[in-house]
Design an enzyme around this catalytic site. Structure first.
Site, PDB file in Angstrom:
ATOM      1  CG  ASN A  89       8.408   2.155   4.138  1.00 41.31           C
ATOM      2  OD1 ASN A  89       7.935   2.448   4.517  1.00 41.31           O
ATOM      3  ND2 ASN A  89       8.109   1.092   2.898  1.00 41.31           N
ATOM      4  CB  SER A 141       5.102   2.417  14.510  1.00 39.98           C
ATOM      5  OG  SER A 141       3.412   2.563  14.771  1.00 39.98           O
ATOM      6  CE1 TYR A 155       5.838  -2.531  13.438  1.00 43.63           C
ATOM      7  CE2 TYR A 155       4.556  -1.714  14.375  1.00 43.63           C
ATOM      8  CZ  TYR A 155       4.744  -1.189  13.018  1.00 43.63           C
ATOM      9  OH  TYR A 155       4.269  -0.447  12.748  1.00 43.63           O
ATOM     10  CB  SER A 158      10.975  -2.741  16.112  1.00 45.28           C
ATOM     11  OG  SER A 158      10.242  -2.528  15.685  1.00 45.28           O
ATOM     12  CE  LYS A 159       8.514   0.681  12.453  1.00 47.87           C
ATOM     13  NZ  LYS A 159       8.573   0.429  11.464  1.00 47.87           N
ATOM     14  CB  ILE A 188      -1.084   3.329   6.767  1.00 45.90           C
ATOM     15  CG1 ILE A 188      -0.166   4.577   7.811  1.00 45.90           C
ATOM     16  CG2 ILE A 188      -0.825   4.063   5.544  1.00 45.90           C
ATOM     17  CD1 ILE A 188      -1.083   6.196   7.641  1.00 45.90           C
TER      18      ILE A 188
HETATM   19  N1  LIG Z   1       0.484  -0.305   7.958  1.00 40.62           N
HETATM   20  C1  LIG Z   1       0.525   1.019   9.514  1.00 40.62           C
HETATM   21  O1  LIG Z   1      -0.577   1.410   9.778  1.00 40.62           O
HETATM   22  C2  LIG Z   1       1.808   1.077   9.656  1.00 40.62           C
HETATM   23  C3  LIG Z   1       1.590   1.990  10.792  1.00 40.62           C
HETATM   24  C4  LIG Z   1       2.596   2.697  11.194  1.00 40.62           C
HETATM   25  C5  LIG Z   1       3.840   2.275  10.734  1.00 40.62           C
HETATM   26  N2  LIG Z   1       4.173   1.212  10.061  1.00 40.62           N
HETATM   27  C6  LIG Z   1       5.216   1.484   9.084  1.00 40.62           C
HETATM   28  O2  LIG Z   1       5.163   1.825   7.532  1.00 40.62           O
HETATM   29  C7  LIG Z   1       6.352   0.809   6.913  1.00 40.62           C
HETATM   30  C8  LIG Z   1       5.348   0.231   5.917  1.00 40.62           C
HETATM   31  O3  LIG Z   1       4.449  -0.687   6.265  1.00 40.62           O
HETATM   32  P1  LIG Z   1       2.939  -1.010   5.471  1.00 40.62           P
HETATM   33  O4  LIG Z   1       2.438  -1.132   5.926  1.00 40.62           O
HETATM   34  O5  LIG Z   1       3.638  -0.196   3.931  1.00 40.62           O
HETATM   35  O6  LIG Z   1       3.835  -3.099   5.385  1.00 40.62           O
HETATM   36  P2  LIG Z   1       3.858  -3.649   3.744  1.00 40.62           P
HETATM   37  O7  LIG Z   1       3.857  -5.126   5.118  1.00 40.62           O
HETATM   38  O8  LIG Z   1       2.988  -3.487   2.815  1.00 40.62           O
HETATM   39  O9  LIG Z   1       5.313  -3.945   3.516  1.00 40.62           O
HETATM   40  C9  LIG Z   1       7.028  -4.368   3.989  1.00 40.62           C
HETATM   41  C10 LIG Z   1       7.987  -3.862   2.598  1.00 40.62           C
HETATM   42  O10 LIG Z   1       8.892  -4.493   3.633  1.00 40.62           O
HETATM   43  C11 LIG Z   1       9.304  -5.257   2.561  1.00 40.62           C
HETATM   44  N3  LIG Z   1      10.517  -5.886   3.424  1.00 40.62           N
HETATM   45  C12 LIG Z   1      10.009  -7.115   4.483  1.00 40.62           C
HETATM   46  N4  LIG Z   1      11.564  -7.289   5.060  1.00 40.62           N
HETATM   47  C13 LIG Z   1      12.602  -6.936   4.455  1.00 40.62           C
HETATM   48  C14 LIG Z   1      13.439  -7.013   4.644  1.00 40.62           C
HETATM   49  N5  LIG Z   1      14.394  -7.154   4.964  1.00 40.62           N
HETATM   50  N6  LIG Z   1      14.489  -6.912   3.348  1.00 40.62           N
HETATM   51  C15 LIG Z   1      13.702  -5.737   2.428  1.00 40.62           C
HETATM   52  N7  LIG Z   1      12.411  -5.664   1.986  1.00 40.62           N
HETATM   53  C16 LIG Z   1      11.684  -5.825   2.919  1.00 40.62           C
HETATM   54  C17 LIG Z   1       8.509  -6.448   2.149  1.00 40.62           C
HETATM   55  O11 LIG Z   1       8.737  -7.401   1.947  1.00 40.62           O
HETATM   56  C18 LIG Z   1       6.971  -5.067   1.873  1.00 40.62           C
HETATM   57  O12 LIG Z   1       6.804  -5.098   0.685  1.00 40.62           O
HETATM   58  C19 LIG Z   1       6.474  -0.013   8.132  1.00 40.62           C
HETATM   59  O13 LIG Z   1       7.630   0.673   8.318  1.00 40.62           O
HETATM   60  C20 LIG Z   1       5.934  -0.535   9.149  1.00 40.62           C
HETATM   61  O14 LIG Z   1       6.266  -0.464  10.352  1.00 40.62           O
HETATM   62  C21 LIG Z   1       3.467   0.758   8.519  1.00 40.62           C
END
Ligand SMILES: NC(=O)c1ccc[n+]([C@@H]2O[C@H](COP(=O)([O-])OP(=O)(O)OC[C@H]3O[C@@H](n4cnc5c(N)ncnc54)[C@H](O)[C@@H]3O)[C@@H](O)[C@H]2O)c1
Length: 248
Positions: A89, A141, A155, A158-159, A188
């Site tokens: 994640n 994503s 981004y 990568s996805k 989200i």
């Molecule tokens: N929020 C959205 O709208 C959304 C939409 C599509 C996809 N996503 C995907 O969902 C996933 C989670 O997103 P989120 O919104 O909760 O993000 P967020 O930024 O709130 O949380 C991401 C977490 O990943 C951790 N992290 C970052 N780099 C890291 C590393 N090198 N090693 C270990 N941990 C690491 C961070 O410390 C953080 O706790 C991501 O992959 C994101 O791309 C999010």
């Protein structure tokens, strides 16, 4: 409980979507491994899960460093003796355009999102093969399918790479009883999406047929389904969690 005593590793588990996934697994009886670079938040969440009578350990680990990932999986083996579920994640995003994004930011996004997913998957495969049981779920994503909507170039690629890796591993590991799937969320409500201006937020909500932003729990529900034995005949699937923003 569906996940009683299953061992589930959740990367990026300290906050946002990862936290919701970790809490949901703990609620359903899994032993949860919280992986993140943010040690303080990891400890807070671990204690929160313990307070709710769940089982969790915290493993501070940068998923871009294969040695750290290996050590993390060894720690899990020592603590629990198996790995049933890996949720890749953790991810990062950069804003901007092809003109403004730097080479360093491009590299960093690919490194965390794509290589991190590769590193963690590689580290658990041998154990899952021996168990003849495993579920890998990659958090992709909508940008992997549509290209970058709210992010700088990097981004989305990568996805898209994660989606291709999901299908590659699904093909290669099916023979060992390992299912590999993904979820493709959009919009989200987390720290990642908190950077949108109020106008951008309105535009995004207007583009979503279900008329709202998603909650981290919406993604967690989809991940738990794919990690469950109800999804045992599903592999190589990238499940949309996007309120209808993309129907493909
Ligand atoms: N929020 C959205 O709208 C959304 C939409 C599509 C996809 N996503 C995907 O969902 C996933 C989670 O997103 P989120 O919104 O909760 O993000 P967020 O930024 O709130 O949380 C991401 C977490 O990943 C951790 N992290 C970052 N780099 C890291 C590393 N090198 N090693 C270990 N941990 C690491 C961070 O410390 C953080 O706790 C991501 O992959 C994101 O791309 C999010």
């Amino acid at each position: 409980m569906e996940f009683k005593d299953r061992v589930a590793i959740v990367t990026g588990g300290a906050r946002g979507i990862g936290k919701a996934i970790a809490l949901a697994f703990a609620r359903e009886g899994a032993r949860v491994v919280l992986v993140d670079v943010d040690e303080e938040m990891l400890e807070t969440l671990k204690n929160e899960i313990k307070k709710r009578k769940g089982v969790a350990i915290a493993a501070s680990c940068d998923i871009t460093k294969s040695a750290e990932v290996k050590a993390m999986v060894e720690k899990v083996q020592k603590a629990f003796g198996r790995v049933d579920i890996l949720v890749n994640n953790a991810g990062i995003i950069r804003r901007g355009t092809i003109e403004t994004i730097t080479e360093e930011d491009w590299d960093k996004v690919i490194e965390v999102n794509l290589k991190g997913t590769f590193n963690c998957s590689k580290a658990v495969v041998e154990t899952m093969k021996q168990q003849r049981y495993g579920k890998i779920i990659n958090v992709s994503s909508i940008a992997g399918k549509m290209g970058d909507i709210t992010s700088a170039p990097g981004y989305g690629p990568s996805k898209a790479g994660i989606d291709a890796l999901t299908k590659t591993l699904a093909r290669q590991l099916a023979q060992y009883g390992i299912n590999v799937n993904g979820v493709a969320p959009h919009a989200i409500e987390t720290e990642m999406s908190a950077q949108w201006s109020p106008e951008r937020r309105k535009e995004i909500i207007a583009s979503i047929p279900l008329g709202r932003l998603g909650k981290p729990e919406d993604v967690a529900d989809a991940v738990l389904f794919l990690a469950s034995d109800d999804a045992s005949f599903i592999t190589g699937e990238i499940l949309d969690v996007n309120g209808g923003a993309l129907m493909d």
